[in-house]
Design a protein around this motif. Sequence first.
Motif, PDB file in Angstrom:
ATOM      1  N   LEU A   1      -1.695   3.273 -23.053  1.00  0.00           N
ATOM      2  CA  LEU A   1      -1.327   1.905 -22.683  1.00  0.00           C
ATOM      3  C   LEU A   1       0.180   1.754 -22.498  1.00  0.00           C
ATOM      4  N   ILE A   2       0.941   2.427 -23.347  1.00  0.00           N
ATOM      5  CA  ILE A   2       2.401   2.393 -23.200  1.00  0.00           C
ATOM      6  C   ILE A   2       2.815   3.071 -21.897  1.00  0.00           C
ATOM      7  N   ALA A   3       2.165   4.181 -21.560  1.00  0.00           N
ATOM      8  CA  ALA A   3       2.476   4.874 -20.309  1.00  0.00           C
ATOM      9  C   ALA A   3       2.151   3.997 -19.102  1.00  0.00           C
ATOM     10  N   VAL A   4       1.030   3.301 -19.154  1.00  0.00           N
ATOM     11  CA  VAL A   4       0.667   2.394 -18.061  1.00  0.00           C
ATOM     12  C   VAL A   4       1.695   1.278 -17.932  1.00  0.00           C
ATOM     13  N   ALA A   5       2.080   0.678 -19.050  1.00  0.00           N
ATOM     14  CA  ALA A   5       3.059  -0.403 -19.019  1.00  0.00           C
ATOM     15  C   ALA A   5       4.404   0.081 -18.481  1.00  0.00           C
ATOM     16  N   LEU A   6       4.817   1.263 -18.914  1.00  0.00           N
ATOM     17  CA  LEU A   6       6.076   1.820 -18.425  1.00  0.00           C
ATOM     18  C   LEU A   6       5.988   2.126 -16.934  1.00  0.00           C
ATOM     19  N   GLY A   7       4.858   2.646 -16.492  1.00  0.00           N
ATOM     20  CA  GLY A   7       4.664   2.919 -15.070  1.00  0.00           C
ATOM     21  C   GLY A   7       4.724   1.660 -14.231  1.00  0.00           C
ATOM     22  N   VAL A   8       4.061   0.613 -14.695  1.00  0.00           N
ATOM     23  CA  VAL A   8       4.097  -0.664 -13.971  1.00  0.00           C
ATOM     24  C   VAL A   8       5.520  -1.193 -13.920  1.00  0.00           C
ATOM     25  N   LEU A   9       6.227  -1.086 -15.026  1.00  0.00           N
ATOM     26  CA  LEU A   9       7.613  -1.550 -15.059  1.00  0.00           C
ATOM     27  C   LEU A   9       8.483  -0.765 -14.072  1.00  0.00           C
TER      28      LEU A   9
ATOM     29  N   MET B   1       0.820  -1.198   0.000  1.00  0.00           N
ATOM     30  CA  MET B   1       0.000   0.000   0.000  1.00  0.00           C
ATOM     31  C   MET B   1       0.862   1.260   0.000  1.00  0.00           C
ATOM     32  N   SER B   2       1.986   1.208   0.694  1.00  0.00           N
ATOM     33  CA  SER B   2       2.841   2.387   0.760  1.00  0.00           C
ATOM     34  C   SER B   2       3.430   2.716  -0.611  1.00  0.00           C
ATOM     35  N   ILE B   3       3.666   1.703  -1.436  1.00  0.00           N
ATOM     36  CA  ILE B   3       4.206   1.962  -2.777  1.00  0.00           C
ATOM     37  C   ILE B   3       3.165   2.678  -3.628  1.00  0.00           C
ATOM     38  N   ILE B   4       1.907   2.307  -3.484  1.00  0.00           N
ATOM     39  CA  ILE B   4       0.847   2.963  -4.246  1.00  0.00           C
ATOM     40  C   ILE B   4       0.747   4.433  -3.848  1.00  0.00           C
ATOM     41  N   LEU B   5       0.807   4.693  -2.553  1.00  0.00           N
ATOM     42  CA  LEU B   5       0.759   6.084  -2.091  1.00  0.00           C
ATOM     43  C   LEU B   5       1.974   6.866  -2.573  1.00  0.00           C
ATOM     44  N   LEU B   6       3.125   6.238  -2.540  1.00  0.00           N
ATOM     45  CA  LEU B   6       4.337   6.883  -3.040  1.00  0.00           C
ATOM     46  C   LEU B   6       4.197   7.208  -4.522  1.00  0.00           C
ATOM     47  N   ALA B   7       3.707   6.261  -5.289  1.00  0.00           N
ATOM     48  CA  ALA B   7       3.547   6.473  -6.731  1.00  0.00           C
ATOM     49  C   ALA B   7       2.561   7.599  -7.015  1.00  0.00           C
ATOM     50  N   ILE B   8       1.432   7.611  -6.329  1.00  0.00           N
ATOM     51  CA  ILE B   8       0.441   8.668  -6.538  1.00  0.00           C
ATOM     52  C   ILE B   8       1.018  10.021  -6.149  1.00  0.00           C
ATOM     53  N   GLY B   9       1.736  10.056  -5.042  1.00  0.00           N
ATOM     54  CA  GLY B   9       2.378  11.302  -4.619  1.00  0.00           C
ATOM     55  C   GLY B   9       3.368  11.810  -5.636  1.00  0.00           C
ATOM     56  N   LEU B  10       4.181  10.928  -6.198  1.00  0.00           N
ATOM     57  CA  LEU B  10       5.156  11.343  -7.202  1.00  0.00           C
ATOM     58  C   LEU B  10       4.477  11.838  -8.471  1.00  0.00           C
ATOM     59  N   VAL B  11       3.409  11.186  -8.872  1.00  0.00           N
ATOM     60  CA  VAL B  11       2.664  11.649 -10.048  1.00  0.00           C
ATOM     61  C   VAL B  11       2.119  13.051  -9.809  1.00  0.00           C
ATOM     62  N   LEU B  12       1.560  13.283  -8.638  1.00  0.00           N
ATOM     63  CA  LEU B  12       1.015  14.607  -8.330  1.00  0.00           C
ATOM     64  C   LEU B  12       2.103  15.677  -8.303  1.00  0.00           C
ATOM     65  N   VAL B  13       3.263  15.344  -7.772  1.00  0.00           N
ATOM     66  CA  VAL B  13       4.377  16.307  -7.756  1.00  0.00           C
ATOM     67  C   VAL B  13       4.796  16.652  -9.181  1.00  0.00           C
ATOM     68  N   ILE B  14       4.963  15.651 -10.018  1.00  0.00           N
ATOM     69  CA  ILE B  14       5.412  15.891 -11.388  1.00  0.00           C
ATOM     70  C   ILE B  14       4.349  16.655 -12.171  1.00  0.00           C
ATOM     71  N   GLU B  15       3.092  16.245 -12.045  1.00  0.00           N
ATOM     72  CA  GLU B  15       2.006  16.956 -12.741  1.00  0.00           C
ATOM     73  C   GLU B  15       1.936  18.407 -12.265  1.00  0.00           C
ATOM     74  N   GLY B  16       2.048  18.607 -10.985  1.00  0.00           N
ATOM     75  CA  GLY B  16       1.990  19.958 -10.445  1.00  0.00           C
ATOM     76  C   GLY B  16       3.130  20.824 -10.953  1.00  0.00           C
TER      77      GLY B  16
END
Length: 64
Positions: free
Chosen positions: A46-54, A1-16
């Motif tokens: 789909l490529i972005a999702v695959a790259l994100g998962v990787l 769960m902590s990895i999901i929160l970390l990932a969402i936080g990083l996405v928000l930082v970059i988008e912001g």
Amino acid sequence: MSIILLAIGLVLVIEGLVYALAPSLVEQLLEAFKEMPESSRRMMGLIAVALGVLLVWVAKYLGA
């Protein structure tokens, strides 16, 4: 769960940062996306999702 929160936080930082530092570039990119066929936008998504998962998998493998 902590990895999901970390990932969402990083996405928000970059988008912001993108919206804060280059709002006109975001508008140009959105206009360019409007002109692209839907299938191309879907493939890019789909490529972005695959790259994100990787990247999440690699981070987990490295001990994040």
